[in-house]
Write a protein that holds these residues in place. Structure first.
Motif, short mmCIF file in Angstrom:
data_model
loop_
_atom_site.label_atom_id
_atom_site.label_comp_id
_atom_site.label_asym_id
_atom_site.label_seq_id
_atom_site.Cartn_x
_atom_site.Cartn_y
_atom_site.Cartn_z
N VAL A 69 65.66 5.73 43.91
CA VAL A 69 65.19 6.88 44.68
C VAL A 69 64.33 6.38 45.82
N ILE A 70 64.67 6.81 47.04
CA ILE A 70 63.88 6.48 48.22
C ILE A 70 63.11 7.74 48.59
N ALA A 71 61.79 7.68 48.54
CA ALA A 71 60.97 8.86 48.78
C ALA A 71 60.00 8.63 49.93
N ALA A 72 59.85 9.64 50.76
CA ALA A 72 58.90 9.62 51.87
C ALA A 72 58.43 11.04 52.08
N PRO A 73 57.33 11.27 52.78
CA PRO A 73 56.88 12.63 53.04
C PRO A 73 57.98 13.47 53.69
N GLY A 74 58.38 14.54 53.01
CA GLY A 74 59.38 15.43 53.56
C GLY A 74 60.81 15.03 53.32
N GLN A 75 61.07 13.87 52.71
CA GLN A 75 62.44 13.42 52.50
C GLN A 75 62.57 12.64 51.20
N MET A 76 63.76 12.70 50.60
CA MET A 76 64.06 11.89 49.43
C MET A 76 65.55 11.63 49.38
N ALA A 77 65.94 10.43 49.01
CA ALA A 77 67.35 10.09 48.82
C ALA A 77 67.51 9.42 47.47
N ARG A 78 68.64 9.69 46.83
CA ARG A 78 68.91 9.10 45.52
C ARG A 78 70.26 8.39 45.57
N ILE A 79 70.28 7.12 45.19
CA ILE A 79 71.52 6.35 45.14
C ILE A 79 71.76 5.96 43.70
N LYS A 80 72.92 6.34 43.16
CA LYS A 80 73.18 6.13 41.75
C LYS A 80 74.58 5.59 41.53
N THR A 81 74.69 4.63 40.64
CA THR A 81 75.99 4.10 40.26
C THR A 81 76.64 5.05 39.25
N VAL A 82 77.91 5.40 39.50
CA VAL A 82 78.62 6.31 38.60
C VAL A 82 79.98 5.70 38.24
N GLU A 83 80.52 6.20 37.14
CA GLU A 83 81.86 5.79 36.73
C GLU A 83 82.88 6.64 37.47
N GLY A 84 83.82 6.00 38.18
CA GLY A 84 84.86 6.73 38.87
C GLY A 84 84.29 7.60 39.97
N GLU A 85 84.92 8.77 40.20
CA GLU A 85 84.48 9.69 41.24
C GLU A 85 83.92 10.95 40.60
N VAL A 86 82.74 11.37 41.05
CA VAL A 86 82.10 12.56 40.50
C VAL A 86 82.84 13.80 40.99
N GLU A 87 83.09 14.74 40.08
CA GLU A 87 83.77 15.98 40.45
C GLU A 87 82.89 16.79 41.41
#
Length: 450
Positions: A69-87
């Motif tokens: 999770v990349i967090a800063a004032p007013g913004q956040m991004a989440r990068i996550k490894t998943v199996e296959g493609e998320v529906e």
């Protein structure tokens, strides 16, 4: 905390059809109208990153972190490894609290889709041609070209191939082995382009195009069409049919209850007045919160307790009691098109159910969405369309009616079955109410034990 589900709409088209430009313009228009808009972009290539080598978060991922999770004032991004493609449905389900989520791509997601076709794009003109041909021949919108022809779509000037496709589609020339239909057609017409997975489907709800053939086909299919430049018109359509509708939540607190021996609103539950529990459960899904009560002075503390919700305390519109007069008071006090009415003794009243009812009303065009179970209707955890229901309730009152559902024959009612209720609120119990101190005590014990 209630996670408010977000309605979603997909914008689909072929490469270079102008999807991203249209989505940018549509988002800007909806935001300018005051809506909270989320967005999803379908990236068709395997492997992409939204961070750069050398950055700390990139180094976290490179070191093996499965989620960063990349967090800063007013913004956040989440990068996550998943199996296959998320529906797509799972992605949208995780995006709570938006008035609308605009999805780019995901044609096969099952979402309502807006199809874009641009005359300057060769693939679009080919699809528009097939779309028009299907409309002229009366093929149902969403005919499965993949199943029947593997998408080998003949051009307009190849009448022999068109006729062969018609025979395949209408079952006049289908091999005994249905799975061989596609190969059969490909063998006969090997040079035609495969666009089977790029055609309008039964999920298509609108077309945006500057191609006359596509406009005509949309008209034949009774699907609205918009010019590429008519972003405001498209936004009007999305606003009317797909944006989360504005809802007034009305908690009916009444006054003294003979069986309870005191006001249900202020009776203690888990150390606080019961009305506070109802406010906390329902206010997060309301755009306007009303409490109908004959003791406004005794409930005035709610303004200080919940200043963020700007609660209206409204007295009964009539000097006599009854379920139907109570509904009239609720609808008259509401300031939004949709009115959710909930009794204050429903200890497990569900904000998620209110949202599910609102989305069902938006989709169906019903005037009442009412849960129904083996006990019958549950009109005091139902949703009402104010414009249609308020005059119908008034007419029923003028006839001397007092039952809540006495006006249902005069409006369009959508029954919300128990399966749908449990889908919205898996824990159930939404309609359990407490009429006596013993019943309330039993519910309190089950709540504290849970």
């Amino acid at each position: 905390m209630v996670n408010i589900p977000s309605p979603a709409l997909a914008i689909v088209g072929r490469h270079n059809s102008g999807k991203t430009t249209l989505i940018e313009q549509l988002i800007a228009e909806l935001v300018a109208r005051g809506y909270d808009v989320g967005s999803v972009k379908h990236h068709s290539h395997v492997g992409f990153d939204i961070d750069y080598p050398g950055k700390d978060s990139y180094r976290h991922r490179a070191a093996g972190a499965s989620e960063t999770v990349i967090a800063a004032p007013g913004q956040m991004a989440r990068i996550k490894t998943v199996e296959g493609e998320v529906e797509c449905s799972d992605i949208v389900r995780s995006m709570h609290g938006h008035d609308i989520v605009i999805v780019e791509g995901y044609r096969k997601s099952g979402l309502p889709t807006v199809e874009i076709m641009r005359s300057g794009n060769e693939a679009d003109t080919r699809v528009a041609d097939v779309f028009a041909e299907g409309a002229r021949r009366g093929w149902p919108l969403g005919t499965d070209f993949t199943q029947f022809s593997r998408g080998t779509v003949p051009p307009a000037d190849d009448e022999d191939a068109r006729e062969a496709l018609r025979r395949v589609m209408e079952g006049d020339d289908v091999p005994a082995d249905a799975s061989a239909v596609g190969e059969h057609f490909k063998t006969q017409h090997p040079d035609h382009v495969d666009i089977s997975n790029k055609l309008p489907t039964s999920d298509t709800v609108a077309v945006v195009t500057d191609i006359a053939e596509a406009v005509h086909a949309a008209k034949l299919y009774n699907v609205p069409s918009f010019d590429l430049c008519d972003v405001a018109g498209l936004a009007d359509f999305v606003e009317e049919h797909y944006v989360r509708p504005r809802v007034t939540v009305v908690i009916q607190a009444g006054g003294e209850s003979r069986r309870m021996g005191r006001s249900k609103a202020t009776v203690p539950f888990a150390g606080r007045p019961l009305i506070c529990r109802l406010v906390e459960r329902l206010a997060p899904v309301s755009d306007d919160l009303v409490i109908t009560t004959n003791e406004p002075d005794n409930l005035a503390f709610l303004h200080a307790e919940f200043p963020q919700y700007r609660i209206q305390l409204v007295c009964d519109a009539f000097d006599y009691r009854g379920a139907l007069p109570g509904l009239y008071t609720a609808m008259q006090a509401a300031r939004n098109p949709y009115v959710a009415v909930v009794a204050c003794d429903m200890v497990f009243a569900s904000g998620s159910l209110v949202v599910a009812e609102a989305l069902a009303m938006n989709e169906s065009g019903a005037d009442v969405v009412v849960p129904v179970n083996k006990h019958g209707y549950e009109p005091f955890h139902a949703l009402y369309r104010r414009m249609a229901c308020l005059p119908a309730v008034r007419r029923a009152l003028d006839r001397g009616e007092k039952r809540a559902q006495a006006f249902f024959d005069d409006v369009k009612v959508l029954e919300f079955p128990q399966s749908k209720v449990l889908e919205a609120e898996p824990m159930g119990g939404c309609f359990i109410n407490a009429n006596t101190p013993d019943e309330l005590h039993a519910l309190e014990e089950s709540f504290l034990e849970g």
